[in-house]
Design a protein around this motif. Sequence first.
Motif, PDB file in Angstrom:
ATOM      1  N   UNK A 102       0.823  -1.220   0.000  1.00  0.00           N
ATOM      2  CA  UNK A 102       0.000   0.000   0.000  1.00  0.00           C
ATOM      3  C   UNK A 102       0.852   1.263   0.000  1.00  0.00           C
ATOM      4  N   UNK A 103       2.053   1.178   0.571  1.00  0.00           N
ATOM      5  CA  UNK A 103       2.883   2.386   0.644  1.00  0.00           C
ATOM      6  C   UNK A 103       3.820   2.503  -0.553  1.00  0.00           C
ATOM      7  N   UNK A 104       3.849   1.480  -1.410  1.00  0.00           N
ATOM      8  CA  UNK A 104       4.775   1.531  -2.549  1.00  0.00           C
ATOM      9  C   UNK A 104       4.068   1.480  -3.901  1.00  0.00           C
ATOM     10  N   UNK A 105       2.832   1.960  -3.914  1.00  0.00           N
ATOM     11  CA  UNK A 105       2.112   2.030  -5.192  1.00  0.00           C
ATOM     12  C   UNK A 105       2.792   3.096  -6.039  1.00  0.00           C
ATOM     13  N   UNK A 106       2.930   2.844  -7.309  1.00  0.00           N
ATOM     14  CA  UNK A 106       3.568   3.780  -8.253  1.00  0.00           C
ATOM     15  C   UNK A 106       4.979   4.181  -7.814  1.00  0.00           C
ATOM     16  N   UNK A 107       5.673   3.359  -7.056  1.00  0.00           N
ATOM     17  CA  UNK A 107       6.981   3.788  -6.526  1.00  0.00           C
ATOM     18  C   UNK A 107       8.088   3.431  -7.520  1.00  0.00           C
ATOM     19  N   UNK A 108       8.648   4.422  -8.234  1.00  0.00           N
ATOM     20  CA  UNK A 108       9.667   4.113  -9.242  1.00  0.00           C
ATOM     21  C   UNK A 108      10.962   3.573  -8.630  1.00  0.00           C
ATOM     22  N   UNK A 109      11.131   3.745  -7.296  1.00  0.00           N
ATOM     23  CA  UNK A 109      12.344   3.218  -6.645  1.00  0.00           C
ATOM     24  C   UNK A 109      12.200   1.758  -6.231  1.00  0.00           C
ATOM     25  N   UNK A 110      11.003   1.215  -6.418  1.00  0.00           N
ATOM     26  CA  UNK A 110      10.816  -0.185  -6.014  1.00  0.00           C
ATOM     27  C   UNK A 110      11.575  -1.096  -6.989  1.00  0.00           C
ATOM     28  N   UNK A 111      12.286  -2.096  -6.432  1.00  0.00           N
ATOM     29  CA  UNK A 111      13.064  -3.003  -7.290  1.00  0.00           C
ATOM     30  C   UNK A 111      12.347  -4.351  -7.410  1.00  0.00           C
ATOM     31  N   UNK A 112      12.873  -5.155  -8.317  1.00  0.00           N
ATOM     32  CA  UNK A 112      12.311  -6.494  -8.448  1.00  0.00           C
ATOM     33  C   UNK A 112      12.515  -7.301  -7.151  1.00  0.00           C
ATOM     34  N   UNK A 113      13.681  -7.080  -6.504  1.00  0.00           N
ATOM     35  CA  UNK A 113      13.949  -7.773  -5.221  1.00  0.00           C
ATOM     36  C   UNK A 113      12.913  -7.353  -4.181  1.00  0.00           C
ATOM     37  N   UNK A 114      12.530  -6.060  -4.178  1.00  0.00           N
ATOM     38  CA  UNK A 114      11.498  -5.586  -3.233  1.00  0.00           C
ATOM     39  C   UNK A 114      10.173  -6.295  -3.514  1.00  0.00           C
ATOM     40  N   UNK A 115       9.867  -6.440  -4.815  1.00  0.00           N
ATOM     41  CA  UNK A 115       8.619  -7.125  -5.208  1.00  0.00           C
ATOM     42  C   UNK A 115       8.614  -8.556  -4.660  1.00  0.00           C
ATOM     43  N   UNK A 116       9.750  -9.261  -4.836  1.00  0.00           N
ATOM     44  CA  UNK A 116       9.793 -10.649  -4.372  1.00  0.00           C
ATOM     45  C   UNK A 116       9.618 -10.739  -2.855  1.00  0.00           C
ATOM     46  N   UNK A 117      10.227  -9.799  -2.146  1.00  0.00           N
ATOM     47  CA  UNK A 117      10.109  -9.813  -0.682  1.00  0.00           C
ATOM     48  C   UNK A 117       8.658  -9.514  -0.281  1.00  0.00           C
ATOM     49  N   UNK A 118       8.051  -8.590  -1.007  1.00  0.00           N
ATOM     50  CA  UNK A 118       6.659  -8.222  -0.712  1.00  0.00           C
ATOM     51  C   UNK A 118       5.706  -9.413  -0.924  1.00  0.00           C
ATOM     52  N   UNK A 119       5.865 -10.114  -2.050  1.00  0.00           N
ATOM     53  CA  UNK A 119       4.935 -11.234  -2.290  1.00  0.00           C
ATOM     54  C   UNK A 119       5.276 -12.439  -1.400  1.00  0.00           C
ATOM     55  N   UNK A 120       6.560 -12.520  -1.018  1.00  0.00           N
ATOM     56  CA  UNK A 120       6.891 -13.581  -0.053  1.00  0.00           C
ATOM     57  C   UNK A 120       6.063 -13.366   1.212  1.00  0.00           C
ATOM     58  N   UNK A 121       6.030 -12.104   1.664  1.00  0.00           N
ATOM     59  CA  UNK A 121       5.292 -11.821   2.901  1.00  0.00           C
ATOM     60  C   UNK A 121       3.785 -11.965   2.698  1.00  0.00           C
ATOM     61  N   UNK A 122       3.244 -11.340   1.649  1.00  0.00           N
ATOM     62  CA  UNK A 122       1.780 -11.278   1.580  1.00  0.00           C
ATOM     63  C   UNK A 122       1.139 -12.606   1.145  1.00  0.00           C
ATOM     64  N   UNK A 123       1.847 -13.404   0.386  1.00  0.00           N
ATOM     65  CA  UNK A 123       1.230 -14.652  -0.097  1.00  0.00           C
ATOM     66  C   UNK A 123       1.984 -15.903   0.354  1.00  0.00           C
ATOM     67  N   UNK A 124       3.330 -15.889   0.204  1.00  0.00           N
ATOM     68  CA  UNK A 124       4.068 -17.125   0.458  1.00  0.00           C
ATOM     69  C   UNK A 124       4.072 -17.502   1.935  1.00  0.00           C
ATOM     70  N   UNK A 125       3.885 -16.502   2.818  1.00  0.00           N
ATOM     71  CA  UNK A 125       3.887 -16.792   4.258  1.00  0.00           C
ATOM     72  C   UNK A 125       2.888 -17.890   4.620  1.00  0.00           C
ATOM     73  N   UNK A 126       1.661 -17.796   4.093  1.00  0.00           N
ATOM     74  CA  UNK A 126       0.651 -18.809   4.474  1.00  0.00           C
ATOM     75  C   UNK A 126       0.924 -20.161   3.813  1.00  0.00           C
ATOM     76  N   UNK A 127       1.492 -20.145   2.591  1.00  0.00           N
ATOM     77  CA  UNK A 127       1.867 -21.416   1.953  1.00  0.00           C
ATOM     78  C   UNK A 127       2.972 -22.095   2.790  1.00  0.00           C
ATOM     79  N   UNK A 128       3.965 -21.279   3.193  1.00  0.00           N
ATOM     80  CA  UNK A 128       5.081 -21.818   3.988  1.00  0.00           C
ATOM     81  C   UNK A 128       4.565 -22.333   5.325  1.00  0.00           C
ATOM     82  N   UNK A 129       3.668 -21.551   5.939  1.00  0.00           N
ATOM     83  CA  UNK A 129       3.096 -21.945   7.236  1.00  0.00           C
ATOM     84  C   UNK A 129       2.311 -23.257   7.089  1.00  0.00           C
ATOM     85  N   UNK A 130       1.588 -23.404   5.967  1.00  0.00           N
ATOM     86  CA  UNK A 130       0.800 -24.624   5.753  1.00  0.00           C
ATOM     87  C   UNK A 130       1.714 -25.856   5.795  1.00  0.00           C
ATOM     88  N   UNK A 131       2.811 -25.787   5.043  1.00  0.00           N
ATOM     89  CA  UNK A 131       3.666 -26.980   4.942  1.00  0.00           C
ATOM     90  C   UNK A 131       4.521 -27.179   6.188  1.00  0.00           C
TER      91      UNK A 131
END
Length: 336
Positions: A159-188
């Motif tokens: 929510x705080x990095x919408x339209x953020x030109x300084x956001x990197x691909x690494x930031x994207x991966x960390x963000x989706x790790x937290x918002x989505x992968x956390x529950x997949x990891x927790x499941x297994x």
Amino acid sequence: MSFPFFSKLRNKKAHLKTIREELDKVRRAIEAQTEHFSPYVRDYMRQICKARGKMIRPGLVLLTAAATGGIRDRHITFAALLEMLHMASLIHDDVLDKADTRRDAPTPNALWGNELAVLLGDSLLAQAMVMGADIGDTRFIRRMAVAVRDLCEGEVEQSTRLWDPDMSRADYYELIRKKTATLFAMAMSGAGYLQELDEELIGQLNRMGTLLGISYQIYDDCLDLTGDDTAAGKTLGTDAEKGKLTLPVFFLMESTSEDVAEQVRRAVEQHEEINYAHLRDTEAFAEAIRRSVDEGLARNAEAREVLWLLPESPAREALAEMTYRLDELLQDCCTD
Ligand code: FPP
Ligand code: MG
């Protein structure tokens, strides 16, 4: 490394068949939870819990348990509470994304407004935590709380990095790790923990869940640009509207087609919606989706490697099938 004995979608639903009865138990456990709410809340909860999701997270819990010694009652409780956590997060997500359809049904915010939707999401989250506490293991409930914190942090970062030109691909991966992968990891890993496996193997299950979760979000991000609302059963196109910088957007900004790269970079810098109507038929768009899909496929292949650590069983085979199913979903996003 190849996987000669992991069948490639021999039977698409085989993985569900092996755990069909237990998945029904999970559904019933979720429905039973609605009875804990006061009469004022219960009807809303019943309606929320009626909507059928894909049950990916409960599926991962049950299959991991089945592949490591058998499904116990606590796995059913855990699978149900994880799905409830997921449902709570989606209720809040649909408020944030102003989405009116999910799981082929109107969202709580569309039915009852944002205020009530947020409160119902909170109530569902709280009930999931009650179930976690009932499992009676402080270490386990702590891990779950950390997972929920990560999930929320991922959403705050988004929510705080919408339209953020300084956001990197690494930031994207960390963000989706937290918002989505956390529950997949927790499941297994949670299924492994409740099975009392050794820490090393729990760590590997956590890694597999993380890889699959990241791959799943890449798929979801491609689908947002290439899919159709009716087929997906949910509101798509919200990422572009909101200015979420997803993987295909990064690849568009890096496109060898200078025109396209410039157009997308300018839109991001000026906080304008990227004009996909003009981009969708271009070679650059197809390439951006293809590169994103390849990133997902690579993670699925890496995730499958973890399965070698488990003994041969129908449940292990079913887990492999789930990864191949995700390969297929990703490939279906390709427009070339
Ligand atoms: C879907 O993302 C949303 C998530 C993966 C997580 C949402 C989490 C929160 C809103 C934090 C609140 C959490 C709790 C537990 C109450 P998406 O918008 O990319 O996917 P979609 O296309 O399915 O909407
Ligand atoms: Mg959303």
